[in-house]
Design an enzyme around this catalytic site. Structure first.
Site, short mmCIF file in Angstrom:
data_model
loop_
_atom_site.label_atom_id
_atom_site.label_comp_id
_atom_site.label_asym_id
_atom_site.label_seq_id
_atom_site.Cartn_x
_atom_site.Cartn_y
_atom_site.Cartn_z
N THR A 16 -7.00 57.91 -18.09
CA THR A 16 -8.34 58.48 -18.22
C THR A 16 -8.28 59.90 -17.73
O THR A 16 -7.27 60.32 -17.16
CB THR A 16 -9.39 57.68 -17.41
OG1 THR A 16 -10.67 57.95 -17.93
CG2 THR A 16 -9.36 58.02 -15.94
N LYS A 48 -17.27 55.98 -17.56
CA LYS A 48 -16.54 56.09 -16.30
C LYS A 48 -17.20 57.05 -15.32
O LYS A 48 -16.70 57.25 -14.22
CB LYS A 48 -15.11 56.53 -16.56
CG LYS A 48 -14.36 55.58 -17.48
CD LYS A 48 -13.02 56.15 -17.83
CE LYS A 48 -12.41 55.39 -18.97
NZ LYS A 48 -11.21 56.06 -19.46
N GLY A 61 -17.28 59.44 -10.65
CA GLY A 61 -16.40 59.15 -11.78
C GLY A 61 -15.13 58.53 -11.24
O GLY A 61 -14.71 58.83 -10.12
N SER A 140 -4.79 60.39 -15.87
CA SER A 140 -3.58 60.75 -16.60
C SER A 140 -3.68 62.13 -17.25
O SER A 140 -2.69 62.83 -17.38
CB SER A 140 -3.27 59.70 -17.66
OG SER A 140 -4.36 59.58 -18.56
#
Length: 186
Positions: A16, A48, A61, A140
């Site tokens: 994400t 998220k 988040g 990521s």
């Protein structure tokens, strides 16, 4: 986070991008919507980034395991209640528990949280970090978004524009990040 799970015979959920940008009295947190398992996109429109706490005054988040993140959201909301909505105090107390509690320390997630005064990164190592230059990114695609946002600050003042453009860069480069972006402002 942890290894890819191959040694345990498990497939890990990962990937994400979440970014927080603070400029003046405005803070924006943005996150993509992709949930991946291995090389498969399981869901393209997960949320998220969300408001928590009394009257939604805190935006949070997460990157990492979804169930773990929801556990941390709940714990942070309880800490906010205990500390009269003071985000910094609630964040410190949450990360203390996260680092020392036998159950919580196994949670695999990172969080970016913000209220009207603070932009913070929370980790399971007990870290409560105020980002340098008012920009934080995790997940990521976090490094791609962070680099893009830092480059954009020389040309752009609006934190939402910076966050959206940085997320677009991350989505173009990171296969675990998509362009379905949720943005919340404090």
């Amino acid at each position: 986070m942890s290894d890819d799970g191959a040694s345990h015979g498990l497939t890990k959920w990962h990937g994400t991008t979440i970014i927080g940008v603070q400029r003046g009295d405005k803070i924006v947190i943005a996150g993509d919507g992709q949930v991946s398992m291995g090389n498969t996109v399981m869901k393209p429109n997960a949320r998220k980034v969300r408001r928590i706490g009394e009257n939604g005054k805190v935006v949070a988040g997460f990157a990492g395991a979804t169930a773990d993140a929801f556990t941390l959201f709940e714990r942070l909301e309880k800490k906010l209640e205990q500390h009269n909505g003071q985000l910094l105090r609630a964040a410190v107390e949450l990360t203390k528990d996260w680092r020392t509690d036998k159950y919580l320390r196994n949670l695999e997630a990172l969080m970016i949280v913000a209220d009207a005064e603070n932009l913070l990164v929370l980790t399971g190592n007990g870290d409560v970090l105020e980002p340098d230059g008012g920009i934080a990114a995790i997940g990521s695609g976090g490094n791609y978004a962070l680099a893009a946002a830092r480059a954009l600050t020389d040309y752009e003042d609006d934190p939402e524009t910076i966050a959206r453009k940085a997320m677009a860069v991350a989505a173009d480069v990171c296969v675990f990040t998509n362009g379905n972006v949720t943005v919340e402002t404090v």
